[in-house]
Design an enzyme around this catalytic site. Sequence first.
Site, PDB file in Angstrom:
ATOM      1  CB  SER A   1      32.894  43.577  31.880  1.00 31.35           C
ATOM      2  OG  SER A   1      34.182  43.089  32.126  1.00 31.35           O
TER       3      SER A   1
HETATM    4  N1  SAH Z   1      34.991  39.063  33.017  1.00 31.70           N
HETATM    5  C1  SAH Z   1      35.073  39.522  34.382  1.00 31.70           C
HETATM    6  C2  SAH Z   1      36.020  40.697  34.462  1.00 31.70           C
HETATM    7  C3  SAH Z   1      36.701  40.761  35.758  1.00 31.70           C
HETATM    8  S1  SAH Z   1      37.888  42.067  35.887  1.00 31.70           S
HETATM    9  C4  SAH Z   1      33.701  39.922  34.856  1.00 31.70           C
HETATM   10  O1  SAH Z   1      32.926  40.482  34.075  1.00 31.70           O
HETATM   11  O2  SAH Z   1      33.405  39.733  36.035  1.00 31.70           O
HETATM   12  C5  SAH Z   1      39.369  41.235  35.373  1.00 31.70           C
HETATM   13  C6  SAH Z   1      39.773  40.040  36.188  1.00 31.70           C
HETATM   14  O3  SAH Z   1      41.052  39.623  35.719  1.00 31.70           O
HETATM   15  C7  SAH Z   1      39.920  40.300  37.672  1.00 31.70           C
HETATM   16  O4  SAH Z   1      39.135  39.374  38.377  1.00 31.70           O
HETATM   17  C8  SAH Z   1      41.414  40.075  37.946  1.00 31.70           C
HETATM   18  O5  SAH Z   1      41.676  39.508  39.207  1.00 31.70           O
HETATM   19  C9  SAH Z   1      41.777  39.121  36.820  1.00 31.70           C
HETATM   20  N2  SAH Z   1      43.191  39.092  36.459  1.00 31.70           N
HETATM   21  C10 SAH Z   1      44.089  40.114  36.448  1.00 31.70           C
HETATM   22  N3  SAH Z   1      45.291  39.688  36.037  1.00 31.70           N
HETATM   23  C11 SAH Z   1      45.159  38.353  35.776  1.00 31.70           C
HETATM   24  C12 SAH Z   1      46.053  37.350  35.304  1.00 31.70           C
HETATM   25  N4  SAH Z   1      47.318  37.601  35.028  1.00 31.70           N
HETATM   26  N5  SAH Z   1      45.556  36.092  35.142  1.00 31.70           N
HETATM   27  C13 SAH Z   1      44.261  35.800  35.416  1.00 31.70           C
HETATM   28  N6  SAH Z   1      43.378  36.718  35.870  1.00 31.70           N
HETATM   29  C14 SAH Z   1      43.824  37.984  36.041  1.00 31.70           C
END
Ligand code: SAH
Length: 236
Positions: A81
């Site tokens: 993010s």
């Molecule tokens: N806070 C993280 C954001 C990653 S993007 C950062 O800054 O790196 C969102 C993440 O949510 C992705 O890695 C994706 O694989 C995960 N995601 C999507 N659906 C999900 C679910 N149902 N349960 C857990 N993780 C999920």
Amino acid sequence: MFARLARRLRLVDEGGSQDRLLEQVAADVTETAPLTGRSLLSERVSGALRRVPRDRFVPPERHSSAWTNVALPIGLGQTISQPFIVAIMTELLDLTPDARVLEVGTGSGYQTAMLAELAAEVHTIELLDALAARARTVLGQAGYRNIRFRTGNGAAGWPEAAPFDAIIVTAAAASIPDALRRQLRAPGRMVIPVGRPGLEQSLILVSKDERGTVSERAALPVIFVPLIDRGSEESE
Ligand code: SAH
């Protein structure tokens, strides 16, 4: 001479610096204050932003962009993010040092590290094995010992470890999963982007008071990757 001109015209990547990034985040916080209700980051959150090395959480080929105020690809269609979004979501949780936090969407682990800096215990869930494994390694190497990891569908929360003082979801849900609302302590706070992929999403702040009464308000328009709602085959 040419180098200076090229930099001014942004023909070369300056790489950014941590100080400049913190200034940009602070400016974004001030600009969005009418929506979020927060015009300044607390000392605790800005201190954590300064301590967490974002470059460790981006893929090697993105290192030169680690200190820029933008979301970056981390593979498998996912992103780390934007630092401003990480900062304001963390701020809205009002974490105290004894807080227990649930994070859904570990991704790169950058937001996880911010939470681990500020709370007593972080439980984090990631759907994709490869990302979960990488985040676990990076966070271990960075020395965090107060994080529990799970691979699976975070929309179901982590019932055995509930209730949580704070819940943060870093992927956009079509609506707020009931399981997460239930797993929030009274009092407690949750931030979650809600909306459909590619369309406008809202960062929703959910507050539960001591008596368990829940109130919700939209705090900011945002863009997140979708929360994938797939069966909950989980492993720890
Ligand atoms: N806070 C993280 C954001 C990653 S993007 C950062 O800054 O790196 C969102 C993440 O949510 C992705 O890695 C994706 O694989 C995960 N995601 C999507 N659906 C999900 C679910 N149902 N349960 C857990 N993780 C999920």
